[in-house]
Design a protein around this motif. Structure first.
Motif, PDB file in Angstrom:
ATOM      1  N   ILE A  62       5.098  24.960  10.986  1.00  0.00           N
ATOM      2  CA  ILE A  62       3.668  24.659  11.041  1.00  0.00           C
ATOM      3  C   ILE A  62       3.147  24.689  12.473  1.00  0.00           C
ATOM      4  O   ILE A  62       2.047  24.188  12.745  1.00  0.00           O
ATOM      5  CB  ILE A  62       3.377  23.285  10.409  1.00  0.00           C
ATOM      6  CG1 ILE A  62       4.197  22.187  11.119  1.00  0.00           C
ATOM      7  CG2 ILE A  62       3.671  23.294   8.926  1.00  0.00           C
ATOM      8  CD1 ILE A  62       3.818  20.781  10.720  1.00  0.00           C
ATOM      9  N   SER A  63       3.925  25.272  13.390  1.00  0.00           N
ATOM     10  CA  SER A  63       3.525  25.253  14.798  1.00  0.00           C
ATOM     11  C   SER A  63       2.492  26.329  15.125  1.00  0.00           C
ATOM     12  O   SER A  63       1.908  26.306  16.209  1.00  0.00           O
ATOM     13  CB  SER A  63       4.748  25.420  15.695  1.00  0.00           C
ATOM     14  OG  SER A  63       5.423  26.643  15.429  1.00  0.00           O
ATOM     15  N   GLY A  64       2.252  27.266  14.215  1.00  0.00           N
ATOM     16  CA  GLY A  64       1.276  28.323  14.465  1.00  0.00           C
ATOM     17  C   GLY A  64      -0.154  27.845  14.243  1.00  0.00           C
ATOM     18  O   GLY A  64      -0.402  26.731  13.774  1.00  0.00           O
ATOM     19  N   SER A  65      -1.108  28.706  14.563  1.00  0.00           N
ATOM     20  CA  SER A  65      -2.527  28.337  14.455  1.00  0.00           C
ATOM     21  C   SER A  65      -3.201  28.904  13.210  1.00  0.00           C
ATOM     22  O   SER A  65      -4.345  28.574  12.908  1.00  0.00           O
ATOM     23  CB  SER A  65      -3.283  28.828  15.698  1.00  0.00           C
ATOM     24  OG  SER A  65      -3.137  30.230  15.848  1.00  0.00           O
ATOM     25  N   GLU A  66      -2.494  29.772  12.477  1.00  0.00           N
ATOM     26  CA  GLU A  66      -3.106  30.388  11.303  1.00  0.00           C
ATOM     27  C   GLU A  66      -3.195  29.396  10.147  1.00  0.00           C
ATOM     28  O   GLU A  66      -2.266  28.635   9.888  1.00  0.00           O
ATOM     29  CB  GLU A  66      -2.285  31.608  10.861  1.00  0.00           C
ATOM     30  CG  GLU A  66      -2.330  32.769  11.844  1.00  0.00           C
ATOM     31  CD  GLU A  66      -1.576  33.980  11.315  1.00  0.00           C
ATOM     32  OE1 GLU A  66      -1.137  33.932  10.143  1.00  0.00           O
ATOM     33  OE2 GLU A  66      -1.423  34.943  12.068  1.00  0.00           O
ATOM     34  N   SER A  67      -4.342  29.412   9.447  1.00  0.00           N
ATOM     35  CA  SER A  67      -4.518  28.531   8.296  1.00  0.00           C
ATOM     36  C   SER A  67      -3.818  29.116   7.071  1.00  0.00           C
ATOM     37  O   SER A  67      -4.016  30.296   6.748  1.00  0.00           O
ATOM     38  CB  SER A  67      -6.007  28.354   7.985  1.00  0.00           C
ATOM     39  OG  SER A  67      -6.177  27.694   6.731  1.00  0.00           O
ATOM     40  N   PRO A  68      -3.018  28.306   6.364  1.00  0.00           N
ATOM     41  CA  PRO A  68      -2.366  28.812   5.154  1.00  0.00           C
ATOM     42  C   PRO A  68      -3.334  28.953   3.983  1.00  0.00           C
ATOM     43  O   PRO A  68      -2.985  29.512   2.945  1.00  0.00           O
ATOM     44  CB  PRO A  68      -1.313  27.745   4.860  1.00  0.00           C
ATOM     45  CG  PRO A  68      -1.878  26.485   5.450  1.00  0.00           C
ATOM     46  CD  PRO A  68      -2.638  26.918   6.670  1.00  0.00           C
TER      47      PRO A  68
END
Length: 264
Positions: free
Chosen positions: A70-76
């Motif tokens: 969950i360290s990325g910035s993209e929304s799931p």
């Protein structure tokens, strides 16, 4: 396995090491040495930084294993279809209950109109956690991921965010069972969150067989807990021999059908 190693494994099983956080060690037959950490995905300021002893375990690990990175910035939640109005998806009683809970946490029902019911449940739960003082940047898995990245430690996902969203999208009736359980067990869920915070700030449970308050129906518990625990057990047994820190939601370590009992 040598006699010495068999004796050592037996002693560890009889007298497991206790940690000041929800965590335990498990050795698998294939040479995989796991330190299971009961993560809380959103934490309080007092839960940061992580205990030095936990960071030391990470330093000697071959990889960090998490449910999803969950360290990325993209929304799931991107690219979801817009569903029909809530008035067509919920009866009047359920819609009124949703409006009451949303108002309690400062949300407008109109903000939720374009979301599937499972996503509304997730938004309500996250907002409830925020009102209890929890923040994503203090979540245990988020902090572990940052610590792993700083040390160039490999990260292994048990599922990944896309798989988790796919699981939620497969729930019947647009995810109505999850929203039902969220509304029905609203106050119980708040108490459970506070209990899990105390596991990190005060004393973790001594027994993985701990009986926890129910916040899921039996059918939903099977899908979101039992079946995932079984899949994770298989994935962990399939790892190469080595040392791993494994961070999964704290509720997966306790109660009926918990992950440690499946692994052992």
């Amino acid at each position: 396995m040598s006699l010495f190693n068999r004796i050592k494994t037996t002693l560890r099983a009889l007298f497991p090491r206790r940690y000041p956080w929800p965590g335990l060690d498990i050795a698998l037959p294939g040479g995989q040495h796991l330190h299971l950490v009961g993560s809380i995905h959103m934490g309080t300021r007092d839960m940061s930084p992580l205990p030095p002893a936990l960071i030391n375990l990470l330093r000697t690990a071959d990889a960090l294993i998490v449910e999803a990175d969950i360290s990325g910035s993209e929304s799931p939640f991107a690219n979801l279809d817009i569903p029909p109005p809530l008035s067509e998806r919920l009866n009047s009683t359920k819609l009124a209950e949703l409006a009451r809970i949303a108002d309690e946490v400062g949300l407008s029902v109109s903000m939720l109109e374009t979301q599937p019911l499972w996503q509304i449940a997730m938004v309500l739960q996250a907002t409830q956690a925020q009102r209890l003082g929890l923040r994503g940047e203090y979540g245990i898995d988020y902090q572990l991921l940052n610590a792993a990245r700083a040390r160039n430690l490999p990260v292994i996902e048990l599922e990944g965010a896309a798989s988790q969203i796919a699981l939620l999208r497969q729930l019947p009736d647009d995810g109505l069972p999850l929203l039902d359980d969220t509304l029905t067990h609203w106050h119980t869920n708040a108490r459970l969150l506070q209990m899990m915070i105390s596991w990190w700030l005060e004393t973790p449970p001594a027994n993985s067989r701990l009986e926890l308050p129910s916040t899921f129906s039996e059918s939903l518990y099977d899908v979101l807990m039992h079946e995932r625990n079984q899949a994770w057990r298989n994935a962990l047994h399939a790892l190469p021999a080595g040392r791993y820190v494994v961070a999964v939601g704290a509720l997966h370590l306790y109660g009926e059908g918990n992950l440690p009992s499946l692994l052992q």
